[in-house]
Design a protein around this motif. Structure first.
Motif, PDB file in Angstrom:
ATOM      1  N   ALA A  64       0.833  -1.198   0.000  1.00  0.00           N
ATOM      2  CA  ALA A  64       0.000   0.000   0.000  1.00  0.00           C
ATOM      3  C   ALA A  64       0.872   1.254   0.000  1.00  0.00           C
ATOM      4  O   ALA A  64       0.548   2.254  -0.657  1.00  0.00           O
ATOM      5  N   ALA A  65       1.990   1.199   0.732  1.00  0.00           N
ATOM      6  CA  ALA A  65       2.884   2.356   0.767  1.00  0.00           C
ATOM      7  C   ALA A  65       3.471   2.640  -0.609  1.00  0.00           C
ATOM      8  O   ALA A  65       3.614   3.806  -1.008  1.00  0.00           O
ATOM      9  N   MET A  66       3.789   1.602  -1.348  1.00  0.00           N
ATOM     10  CA  MET A  66       4.388   1.784  -2.673  1.00  0.00           C
ATOM     11  C   MET A  66       3.405   2.443  -3.645  1.00  0.00           C
ATOM     12  O   MET A  66       3.740   3.420  -4.327  1.00  0.00           O
ATOM     13  N   VAL A  67       2.164   1.928  -3.679  1.00  0.00           N
ATOM     14  CA  VAL A  67       1.228   2.435  -4.687  1.00  0.00           C
ATOM     15  C   VAL A  67       0.578   3.750  -4.269  1.00  0.00           C
ATOM     16  O   VAL A  67      -0.079   4.403  -5.091  1.00  0.00           O
ATOM     17  N   SER A  68       0.756   4.160  -3.015  1.00  0.00           N
ATOM     18  CA  SER A  68       0.198   5.437  -2.573  1.00  0.00           C
ATOM     19  C   SER A  68       1.274   6.512  -2.429  1.00  0.00           C
ATOM     20  O   SER A  68       0.991   7.612  -1.936  1.00  0.00           O
ATOM     21  N   ALA A  69       2.496   6.203  -2.851  1.00  0.00           N
ATOM     22  CA  ALA A  69       3.578   7.181  -2.738  1.00  0.00           C
ATOM     23  C   ALA A  69       3.317   8.374  -3.657  1.00  0.00           C
ATOM     24  O   ALA A  69       2.598   8.279  -4.666  1.00  0.00           O
ATOM     25  N   ASP A  70       3.906   9.516  -3.328  1.00  0.00           N
ATOM     26  CA  ASP A  70       3.692  10.714  -4.135  1.00  0.00           C
ATOM     27  C   ASP A  70       4.243  10.551  -5.544  1.00  0.00           C
ATOM     28  O   ASP A  70       3.674  11.080  -6.506  1.00  0.00           O
ATOM     29  N   GLU A  71       5.330   9.795  -5.665  1.00  0.00           N
ATOM     30  CA  GLU A  71       5.935   9.590  -6.986  1.00  0.00           C
ATOM     31  C   GLU A  71       5.666   8.174  -7.468  1.00  0.00           C
ATOM     32  O   GLU A  71       5.647   7.225  -6.675  1.00  0.00           O
ATOM     33  N   TRP A  72       5.479   8.049  -8.774  1.00  0.00           N
ATOM     34  CA  TRP A  72       5.256   6.726  -9.393  1.00  0.00           C
ATOM     35  C   TRP A  72       6.093   6.664 -10.669  1.00  0.00           C
ATOM     36  O   TRP A  72       5.672   7.091 -11.741  1.00  0.00           O
ATOM     37  N   PRO A  73       7.304   6.113 -10.575  1.00  0.00           N
ATOM     38  CA  PRO A  73       8.224   6.147 -11.710  1.00  0.00           C
ATOM     39  C   PRO A  73       8.093   4.986 -12.675  1.00  0.00           C
ATOM     40  O   PRO A  73       8.908   4.856 -13.606  1.00  0.00           O
ATOM     41  N   HIS A  74       7.094   4.131 -12.506  1.00  0.00           N
ATOM     42  CA  HIS A  74       7.032   2.890 -13.271  1.00  0.00           C
ATOM     43  C   HIS A  74       6.201   3.061 -14.539  1.00  0.00           C
ATOM     44  O   HIS A  74       5.304   3.909 -14.602  1.00  0.00           O
ATOM     45  N   PRO A  75       6.451   2.222 -15.572  1.00  0.00           N
ATOM     46  CA  PRO A  75       5.789   2.397 -16.865  1.00  0.00           C
ATOM     47  C   PRO A  75       4.367   1.834 -16.942  1.00  0.00           C
ATOM     48  O   PRO A  75       3.755   1.878 -18.000  1.00  0.00           O
ATOM     49  N   TYR A  76       3.853   1.314 -15.871  1.00  0.00           N
ATOM     50  CA  TYR A  76       2.490   0.789 -15.833  1.00  0.00           C
ATOM     51  C   TYR A  76       1.714   1.580 -14.781  1.00  0.00           C
ATOM     52  O   TYR A  76       2.296   2.144 -13.839  1.00  0.00           O
TER      53      TYR A  76
END
Length: 938
Positions: free
Chosen positions: A881-893
């Motif tokens: 949950a912490a990963m997908v709710s982080a302010d930044e999302w650098p991934h291509p999906y």
């Protein structure tokens, strides 16, 4: 109105689901499917001779009647088994909580963080109390822990001696197991009274009991130094509660500490299950058998726990393994560790002081009445000397509801524990014919070497004093984990199926939980009737003539079976038969058990279809005919196939004078349709924690009964207290008897038809999964008609080669879908072994298949270059949950793809607490005790 049979609750698919699954597989009925899958040469067409199935209410009433036939006396026998108070918050929220008891071994650490933290607490508790830097989590009981310590000492000592010295004041059941383990390995066990006898000039190891079986607390420092001067390693079997007051083994130079944690809130259970422990000094950590929880970090650099040093596991080392320990006693280790968390160091010390005070008061009263007691310091056990009166005293105490230990004709042993009261002491004094002394109990420390160092200093042992805090801590850890109460655990070879509440409920009843394993036979008639019935039923369903439930794990059942074969050959004057043939696909414990039984492993190849290669078998038999002891095979095979050549294989080995051992790990694919004892096998072990519904408990407890044909029956495990009997493989005559009511209830409620239906449903479910997924992932092995048994192997090797997506990636992505992963890379690297069991309904099977199909589509996206090989939903799984709710999302999906894969219900989603764990980092930086918060500041 007809009462619904339990079998309809146990089986997941109903009649309509069966029809849909059969249509997908291509058969008109389950019977037709089983006739096609199982070779006719081993097919059994009879009806199992079992009682008519009982309802849940009837079975519970019968179990209650059996429990009521046991006498729950006050136990003051001691010998490593003690009365204890299980804190109700731990009993209800751990022992009786499916979130804890239905979990699997924590091989997938991301979804096992709660259990792993609880086990790290256990390791820290043991390491602190023994004053040794490293402890495992855990061993099977004290006697087997001592046996593992013995073999560890032999590996670590370089003096070449084969002599292992055991102090005469060691627990008798430990001595019995040490002797049984030592003989096949060429170890000479010498039991010596080290008060009057010096150590021999040569020895590789020394075993000391602290306090001794007599209760004596001795200063062993000089013995430890003398053993070290001879190049030997020293094991101290220590009572952890006593170590809150007495100088710990690590402070006198001991190399190893071994023992049990039973008295830390775990009921006696007529012998088990209990968590044994093993702790070692620095330098021995990579020789330590069993499981070891370590601290590592996840992909985000956050603290995460995992099983450390897994390369020691038997499936990798096989015949080079130094231990066959596979399961642990996780559920019981969690209870013992939480007992320490609940009480803290001050609480444990208060309990120990009270225990000693009661023993001191007991001894004082006896001495005041003219009864001689041991002059040496003691902790909780008093040995009273009453020439030629010991039996009469023990009988008099029993009449007053108290069990004492008959040491010999002149001596009586009396042990106090957490549950001892003044009333109990008065009954004992009366049995000796002395008056109760006046005054109140005091709480002096024992007169032996006193402890001066702190223990349990980590905050976890100080933060949960109130029940509210403890309740929330247990709930928090359970929420971190994934168990059967959340969803399907489709592990091949491990059979994670329903552990019904009606089966579990009786294990907490006092009539089963509170009996000492050495209680008088007259007090255990209900237990012994239950065990006798269970052994008879197990013999019936397997086609064997005799069964022993003593082995307290599958690995110990393997060892017991091989020791029976070894003894059989030796009695026939064929001690030279020492070669054990083992297929290359076998579970690693098979090879390790063979070595421990004094046999030499010769590997037999498997053919392209995964079957035992009969041509190679002929060659190996021809080469080793005169020295052939046995073959170990798993049936259905480790590859999940009913091999058509099994009867031929058995006949070839018998013709050469060998015996046939069939591993019972996959027995749930045979019940009601084939009997190993009738198609050529001589001996099997049975996993009650797989086929017969004892839950895995996060990696234990287990029970591994050994079943044999009549000619091997004289060599079944013996009573560890019977010096003239057969060798024992565990500390108690009936092993982990406390959980046998679970398997009894399962058999009693299923009956013959129910067991047969369960087998057919399990095989149907596996073939349904294979049919649905075969177009997306090749099914590696199948039988002659394209069918699998109870599990199927999905081959990802070609996909990995083409896309770089590994079985690890698929396993971790399944977590995002809300599933535990299948078995990874066993028995073939780069594959997933799936076992759906009979207890999962069609909706859950379809949910799993849909998840695997969705994952295959994602693999294709990586293969086509839509997503980079190093940055995609599979490689980054699991998503927290912490990963997908982080302010930044650098991934291509998109975030939504990471968080909610196709088909996942958003409202009930399971979120793992950590990202993918870095195992290599944890092994390079080995930390196996609770770290301080400051350790992670960087």
């Amino acid at each position: 109105m007809t009462v619904e049979q339990f079998v309809n609750r146990h089986l997941g698919p109903d009649t309509a689901a069966h029809a849909r699954m059969l249509e997908a597989v291509g058969y008109g009925s389950v019977e037709e499917l089983m006739d096609a899958a199982i070779p006719e040469v081993i097919r059994w067409h009879g009806t199992l001779d079992l009682p008519e199935p009982a309802t849940e209410q009837e079975a519970l009433a019968q179990l209650r009647a059996l429990a009521d036939r046991n006498t729950v006396a006050v136990s003051m026998i001691g010998l490593g088994y003690h009365g204890t108070h299980t804190p109700p918050v731990i009993r209800r929220n751990v022992l009786e909580n499916p979130a804890w008891y239905t979990a699997y071994t924590p091989y997938q650490p991301e979804i096992s963080q709660g259990r792993l933290e609880a086990l790290l607490n256990f390791q820290t508790m043991v390491a602190d109390l023994t004053a040794l830097p490293l402890a495992n989590a855990s061993m099977l009981d004290e006697a087997t822990a001592a046996a593992e310590a013995m073999t560890l000492a032999r590996r670590a000592s370089r003096n070449g001696s084969a002599v292992y010295v055991v102090d005469a004041d060691a627990l008798p059941q430990t001595v019995a197991v040490l002797r049984a383990r030592a003989e096949p390995l060429g170890i000479e066990v010498r039991v010596l009274d080290l008060v009057t006898t010096d150590l021999p000039a040569e020895l590789f190891g020394l075993h000391l009991q602290y306090p001794g079986a007599s209760g004596a607390v001795r200063d062993h420092r000089e013995l430890v130094e003398a053993a070290h001067e001879r190049g030997a390693l020293v094991t101290v079997a220590a009572d952890l509660l006593a170590l809150t007051l007495l100088r710990p083994p690590g402070e006198i130079g001991a190399d190893i500490a071994a023992g049990t944690t039973q008295r830390f809130g775990v009921p006696m259970g007529y012998g088990g299950p209990h968590a044994g422990y093993l702790a070692v000094r620095a330098g021995l950590e990579r020789m330590l058998p069993g499981r070891l929880v370590g601290v590592s970090r996840d992909a985000a650099g956050e603290r995460a726990y995992r099983l450390a040093l897994q390369t020691r596991e038997q499936h990798i080392r096989r015949e080079k393994a130094t231990s066959n320990i596979c399961t642990a006693q996780v559920l019981l280790a969690v209870m013992a560790g939480m007992y320490a968390v609940y009480h803290g160091p001050d609480g444990l010390r208060r309990i120990a002081e009270r225990v000693h005070a009661m023993a001191d008061r007991l001894a004082g009263g006896l001495r005041a009445g003219g009864v001689e007691t041991g002059a040496e310091p003691f902790f909780d056990t008093v040995t009273a000397v009453v020439p030629q009166r010991a039996a009469a005293v023990v009988a008099a105490a029993a009449e007053r509801g108290v069990n004492l230990r008959l040491v010999d004709a002149d001596r009586v042993g009396i042990a106090c524990d957490e549950t001892t009261t003044e009333e109990h002491l008065r009954a004992v004094w009366a049995a000796f014919g002395v008056d109760a002394p006046t005054g109140e109990p005091q709480s002096p420390a024992p007169a032996g070497p006193a402890r001066s160092t702190a223990y349990l200093t980590h905050p976890v042992f100080h933060a949960h004093r109130s029940e509210t805090a403890m309740l929330r801590y247990l709930r928090r850890l359970a929420d971190f984990d994934y168990a059967l109460d959340r969803g399907m655990i489709p592990l091949g070879s491990c059979t994670m199926k329903l552990n019904a509440t009606a089966e579990m409920e009786p294990i907490s009843w006092p009539g089963f939980a509170d009996l000492h394993p050495f209680a008088p036979a007259a007090q255990t008639t209900g237990y012994r009737e239950l065990i006798s019935s269970l052994e008879e039923w197990l013999a019936e369903v397997t086609g064997y003539d005799a069964v022993s439930v003593q082995p307290n794990a599958g690995s110990q059942g393997e060892l017991a079976g091989l020791l029976a074969i070894r003894a059989y050959h030796r009695d026939r004057g064929e001690a030279h038969r020492t070669v054990c043939l083992i297929p290359s696909s076998a579970h690693g414990t098979n090879a390790a058990s063979a070595v421990m039984a004094g046999m030499r492993v010769v590997v037999v190849a498997c053919d392209a279809d995964g079957n035992v290669d009969l041509v190679d078998l002929d060659a190996k038999i021809a080469k080793h005919r005169d020295e052939l002891a046995a073959i170990m095979v798993t049936y259905p095979s480790t590859h999940g196939v009913y091999e058509s050549g099994i009867a031929t294989c058995c006949a070839k080995v018998h013709d050469a004078g060998g015996q046939v051992y069939v591993d019972g790990a996959n027995l749930n694919a045979l019940l009601g349709f084939a009997k190993p004892g009738q198609f050529g096998a001589d001996v099997s072990h049975l996993n009650l924690h797989k086929t017969f519904c004892i839950p895995h408990g996060g990696g234990g407890p287990g029970v591994g009964p050994v079943a044999v044909r009549a000619h091997l029956a004289p060599y079944l495990p013996g009573d560890p207290l019977d010096a003239d009997g057969a060798p024992a493989v565990s500390a108690a005559r009936y092993g982990s008897a406390g959980i046998l009511p679970i398997a009894w209830a399962y058999l009693r409620m299923m009956g013959a038809e129910g067991l047969t239906r369960a087998t057919g449903t399990a095989v149907l479910a596996a073939n349904y999964v294979a049919a649905r997924l075969r177009a997306h992932y090749p099914v590696l092995y199948s039988g002659s008609k394209g069918l699998v048994a109870h599990e199927c192997i999905l081959d990802l090797r070609a996909l990995t080669k083409a896309t770089g997506v590994t079985v690890d990636d698929v396993a971790k992505r399944l977590i995002d879908h809300g599933f535990h992963a299948p078995t990874m890379s066993f028995p073939v690297a780069g594959t997933l072994m799936v076992e759906p069991t009979e207890s999962e309904d069609l909706a859950e099977l379809d949910r799993f298949c849909d998840a695997m199909i969705a994952i295959r589509r994602e693999i294709d996206e990586v293969g086509t270059g839509t997503w980079p090989a190093g940055d995609n939903p599979l490689r980054n799984a699991p998503h927290t949950a912490a990963m997908v709710s982080a302010d930044e999302w650098p991934h291509p999906y998109p975030r939504s793809v990471g968080a909610y894969p196709a088909g996942v219900e958003r409202a009930g989603k399971y979120w793992p607490p950590v990202r993918r764990v870095d195992g290599a980092y944890g092994d390079r930086n080995l930390v196996c005790a609770c770290p301080s918060p400051e350790a992670f500041e960087e």
